[in-house]
Design a protein around this motif. Sequence first.
Motif, PDB file in Angstrom:
ATOM      1  N   THR A   1      -2.220   0.926 -13.894  1.00 52.57           N
ATOM      2  CA  THR A   1      -1.754  -0.175 -14.733  1.00 52.57           C
ATOM      3  C   THR A   1      -2.351  -1.511 -14.306  1.00 52.57           C
ATOM      4  O   THR A   1      -2.181  -2.515 -15.001  1.00 52.57           O
ATOM      5  CB  THR A   1      -0.226  -0.310 -14.690  1.00 52.57           C
ATOM      6  OG1 THR A   1       0.190  -0.692 -13.370  1.00 52.57           O
ATOM      7  CG2 THR A   1       0.462   0.978 -15.098  1.00 52.57           C
ATOM      8  N   GLY A   2      -3.045  -1.521 -13.163  1.00 55.07           N
ATOM      9  CA  GLY A   2      -3.603  -2.760 -12.637  1.00 55.07           C
ATOM     10  C   GLY A   2      -2.927  -3.223 -11.376  1.00 55.07           C
ATOM     11  O   GLY A   2      -3.173  -4.333 -10.897  1.00 55.07           O
ATOM     12  N   GLY A   3      -2.064  -2.375 -10.796  1.00 54.95           N
ATOM     13  CA  GLY A   3      -1.424  -2.716  -9.532  1.00 54.95           C
ATOM     14  C   GLY A   3      -2.454  -2.946  -8.444  1.00 54.95           C
ATOM     15  O   GLY A   3      -3.432  -2.206  -8.327  1.00 54.95           O
ATOM     16  N   ILE A   4      -2.252  -3.990  -7.667  1.00 57.33           N
ATOM     17  CA  ILE A   4      -3.211  -4.383  -6.630  1.00 57.33           C
ATOM     18  C   ILE A   4      -2.605  -4.098  -5.264  1.00 57.33           C
ATOM     19  O   ILE A   4      -1.536  -4.604  -4.918  1.00 57.33           O
ATOM     20  CB  ILE A   4      -3.572  -5.872  -6.759  1.00 57.33           C
ATOM     21  CG1 ILE A   4      -4.238  -6.121  -8.136  1.00 57.33           C
ATOM     22  CG2 ILE A   4      -4.494  -6.315  -5.627  1.00 57.33           C
ATOM     23  CD1 ILE A   4      -4.443  -7.577  -8.464  1.00 57.33           C
ATOM     24  N   ARG A   5      -3.291  -3.286  -4.489  1.00 57.07           N
ATOM     25  CA  ARG A   5      -2.809  -2.814  -3.190  1.00 57.07           C
ATOM     26  C   ARG A   5      -2.923  -3.918  -2.141  1.00 57.07           C
ATOM     27  O   ARG A   5      -3.998  -4.479  -1.925  1.00 57.07           O
ATOM     28  CB  ARG A   5      -3.639  -1.605  -2.777  1.00 57.07           C
ATOM     29  CG  ARG A   5      -3.203  -0.889  -1.524  1.00 57.07           C
ATOM     30  CD  ARG A   5      -4.175   0.236  -1.229  1.00 57.07           C
ATOM     31  NE  ARG A   5      -4.500   1.019  -2.403  1.00 57.07           N
ATOM     32  CZ  ARG A   5      -4.090   2.266  -2.630  1.00 57.07           C
ATOM     33  NH1 ARG A   5      -3.366   2.875  -1.726  1.00 57.07           N
ATOM     34  NH2 ARG A   5      -4.420   2.893  -3.736  1.00 57.07           N
ATOM     35  N   VAL A   6      -1.812  -4.208  -1.472  1.00 57.32           N
ATOM     36  CA  VAL A   6      -1.789  -5.200  -0.399  1.00 57.32           C
ATOM     37  C   VAL A   6      -1.444  -4.488   0.900  1.00 57.32           C
ATOM     38  O   VAL A   6      -0.311  -4.044   1.092  1.00 57.32           O
ATOM     39  CB  VAL A   6      -0.766  -6.316  -0.685  1.00 57.32           C
ATOM     40  CG1 VAL A   6      -0.800  -7.364   0.436  1.00 57.32           C
ATOM     41  CG2 VAL A   6      -1.043  -6.968  -2.034  1.00 57.32           C
ATOM     42  N   GLU A   7      -2.427  -4.369   1.781  1.00 56.54           N
ATOM     43  CA  GLU A   7      -2.218  -3.729   3.086  1.00 56.54           C
ATOM     44  C   GLU A   7      -2.042  -4.829   4.128  1.00 56.54           C
ATOM     45  O   GLU A   7      -2.966  -5.197   4.846  1.00 56.54           O
ATOM     46  CB  GLU A   7      -3.423  -2.841   3.437  1.00 56.54           C
ATOM     47  CG  GLU A   7      -3.701  -1.732   2.439  1.00 56.54           C
ATOM     48  CD  GLU A   7      -2.809  -0.523   2.650  1.00 56.54           C
ATOM     49  OE1 GLU A   7      -1.893  -0.597   3.484  1.00 56.54           O
ATOM     50  OE2 GLU A   7      -3.021   0.491   1.971  1.00 56.54           O
TER      51      GLU A   7
ATOM     52  N   GLY B   1       0.802  -1.216   0.000  1.00 51.13           N
ATOM     53  CA  GLY B   1       0.000   0.000   0.000  1.00 51.13           C
ATOM     54  C   GLY B   1       0.832   1.261   0.000  1.00 51.13           C
ATOM     55  O   GLY B   1       0.436   2.273  -0.585  1.00 51.13           O
ATOM     56  N   GLY B   2       2.005   1.221   0.632  1.00 52.54           N
ATOM     57  CA  GLY B   2       2.853   2.407   0.682  1.00 52.54           C
ATOM     58  C   GLY B   2       3.303   2.859  -0.690  1.00 52.54           C
ATOM     59  O   GLY B   2       3.367   4.067  -0.976  1.00 52.54           O
ATOM     60  N   ILE B   3       3.615   1.898  -1.557  1.00 55.33           N
ATOM     61  CA  ILE B   3       4.037   2.247  -2.917  1.00 55.33           C
ATOM     62  C   ILE B   3       2.884   2.856  -3.692  1.00 55.33           C
ATOM     63  O   ILE B   3       3.031   3.871  -4.380  1.00 55.33           O
ATOM     64  CB  ILE B   3       4.583   0.997  -3.642  1.00 55.33           C
ATOM     65  CG1 ILE B   3       5.858   0.508  -2.954  1.00 55.33           C
ATOM     66  CG2 ILE B   3       4.833   1.288  -5.114  1.00 55.33           C
ATOM     67  CD1 ILE B   3       6.395  -0.793  -3.512  1.00 55.33           C
ATOM     68  N   LEU B   4       1.699   2.274  -3.570  1.00 57.18           N
ATOM     69  CA  LEU B   4       0.549   2.766  -4.315  1.00 57.18           C
ATOM     70  C   LEU B   4       0.035   4.096  -3.774  1.00 57.18           C
ATOM     71  O   LEU B   4      -0.700   4.805  -4.466  1.00 57.18           O
ATOM     72  CB  LEU B   4      -0.573   1.724  -4.302  1.00 57.18           C
ATOM     73  CG  LEU B   4      -0.316   0.502  -5.201  1.00 57.18           C
ATOM     74  CD1 LEU B   4      -1.313  -0.604  -4.928  1.00 57.18           C
ATOM     75  CD2 LEU B   4      -0.353   0.891  -6.659  1.00 57.18           C
ATOM     76  N   ALA B   5       0.410   4.445  -2.554  1.00 52.50           N
ATOM     77  CA  ALA B   5      -0.006   5.727  -1.990  1.00 52.50           C
ATOM     78  C   ALA B   5       0.919   6.864  -2.384  1.00 52.50           C
ATOM     79  O   ALA B   5       0.620   8.027  -2.116  1.00 52.50           O
ATOM     80  CB  ALA B   5      -0.073   5.625  -0.462  1.00 52.50           C
ATOM     81  N   ALA B   6       2.042   6.543  -3.042  1.00 57.09           N
ATOM     82  CA  ALA B   6       3.002   7.576  -3.431  1.00 57.09           C
ATOM     83  C   ALA B   6       2.399   8.487  -4.503  1.00 57.09           C
ATOM     84  O   ALA B   6       1.650   8.026  -5.366  1.00 57.09           O
ATOM     85  CB  ALA B   6       4.279   6.937  -3.949  1.00 57.09           C
ATOM     86  N   PRO B   7       2.695   9.782  -4.449  1.00 57.35           N
ATOM     87  CA  PRO B   7       2.179  10.699  -5.472  1.00 57.35           C
ATOM     88  C   PRO B   7       2.652  10.307  -6.868  1.00 57.35           C
ATOM     89  O   PRO B   7       3.787   9.868  -7.042  1.00 57.35           O
ATOM     90  CB  PRO B   7       2.751  12.063  -5.055  1.00 57.35           C
ATOM     91  CG  PRO B   7       3.107  11.908  -3.611  1.00 57.35           C
ATOM     92  CD  PRO B   7       3.495  10.475  -3.430  1.00 57.35           C
ATOM     93  N   VAL B   8       1.797  10.454  -7.840  1.00 55.65           N
ATOM     94  CA  VAL B   8       2.063  10.257  -9.265  1.00 55.65           C
ATOM     95  C   VAL B   8       2.462   8.808  -9.573  1.00 55.65           C
ATOM     96  O   VAL B   8       1.722   8.088 -10.249  1.00 55.65           O
ATOM     97  CB  VAL B   8       3.133  11.235  -9.810  1.00 55.65           C
ATOM     98  CG1 VAL B   8       3.314  11.055 -11.311  1.00 55.65           C
ATOM     99  CG2 VAL B   8       2.742  12.676  -9.493  1.00 55.65           C
ATOM    100  N   ALA B   9       3.631   8.358  -9.097  1.00 60.86           N
ATOM    101  CA  ALA B   9       4.095   7.005  -9.420  1.00 60.86           C
ATOM    102  C   ALA B   9       3.122   5.957  -8.903  1.00 60.86           C
ATOM    103  O   ALA B   9       2.805   4.979  -9.600  1.00 60.86           O
ATOM    104  CB  ALA B   9       5.483   6.783  -8.840  1.00 60.86           C
ATOM    105  N   GLY B  10       2.617   6.156  -7.664  1.00 58.66           N
ATOM    106  CA  GLY B  10       1.658   5.218  -7.108  1.00 58.66           C
ATOM    107  C   GLY B  10       0.356   5.220  -7.884  1.00 58.66           C
ATOM    108  O   GLY B  10      -0.241   4.161  -8.130  1.00 58.66           O
ATOM    109  N   ALA B  11      -0.097   6.419  -8.280  1.00 55.53           N
ATOM    110  CA  ALA B  11      -1.333   6.516  -9.064  1.00 55.53           C
ATOM    111  C   ALA B  11      -1.184   5.826 -10.410  1.00 55.53           C
ATOM    112  O   ALA B  11      -2.099   5.136 -10.883  1.00 55.53           O
ATOM    113  CB  ALA B  11      -1.697   7.988  -9.257  1.00 55.53           C
TER     114      ALA B  11
END
Length: 296
Positions: free
Chosen positions: A127-133, A112-122
């Motif tokens: 692209t289909g990235g799946i958030r794992v918390e 989740g930390g990677i997907l929460a990053a501005p721009v790159a995370g979005a």
Amino acid sequence: MGDRVSLRDWRPRTPPLPDHLQAVVKPDDPEWFARELAIAAAPPWWFWRFMLRRFSWLVSIFGRVEVSGSIPEELRRGPLLLAANHIGDFDPFVVAVALHKLGLVPRIMATGGILAAPVAGALLERTGGIRVERGTEVARHAVRVTEVALVHGGHVIAYPEGRVGLAPDFWPERGRTGLARLALGVGVPVLPVSQWGAHEVLQYGNDWGKLRTVLRAVVRRPTFKVHVGPPVYLEDLRGGKVGDAHRARMRIAAAITRGLVPLRAGELHAPRFVDPTRPTSGAAAFPGGVVPDDIP
């Protein structure tokens, strides 16, 4: 001025959520859940296909990509779970490029930390990235999003270990049963993805040493080896049957380990690249890469 979106909140246009998934989203779900469901149900984003087709060469700046194995056409057309060993922060890029060379458009499970990053995370989410918390009460949402992606024919990269492997000799850990339970529940093929070399690009520790290892990789250009093996045999196992998730987990770990042995020629006992920031608190599923013939 009041309608301006900050860089932190910006994200690409999300496809509409299909009617049959509207009831899945509850009022107390995280705001990203409906968005990820919609992306999982949609065909791969055109921009992601474009990036894989035109800019995969960027990974080659840091090393040479070697891909072995193959994926039959009939499997490429349907849903796939791609179970990979996790050796460093750079390996998702290497694995994605390697799988694209074999005809897939991968969706990557990420923290989740990677997907929460501005721009790159979005962008990764789109692209289909799946958030794992992991370890939170919303961890189950990743399972639901992955199920939707698979039902709609997605190719999902997952890491059975649930983290960068921390076994002292770098052999894959046995991991958790989450991926195994998902595979048995949805009934999709699991392809083992063994990879080696990407751990040399980004050290484990989050400090300026990451920049040093990046520059070192650009100069030395290590070889990134990725091997995709045949589907793991799971047809005799059932979701919900006591012990079958554990059996599936061990078979997946065994398949990844077997595929890794030839990639690590000359480094079977220890990697040549030494990363002093990487803990060695884990335990390999099959120490030394030795997999018994009688895996249940």
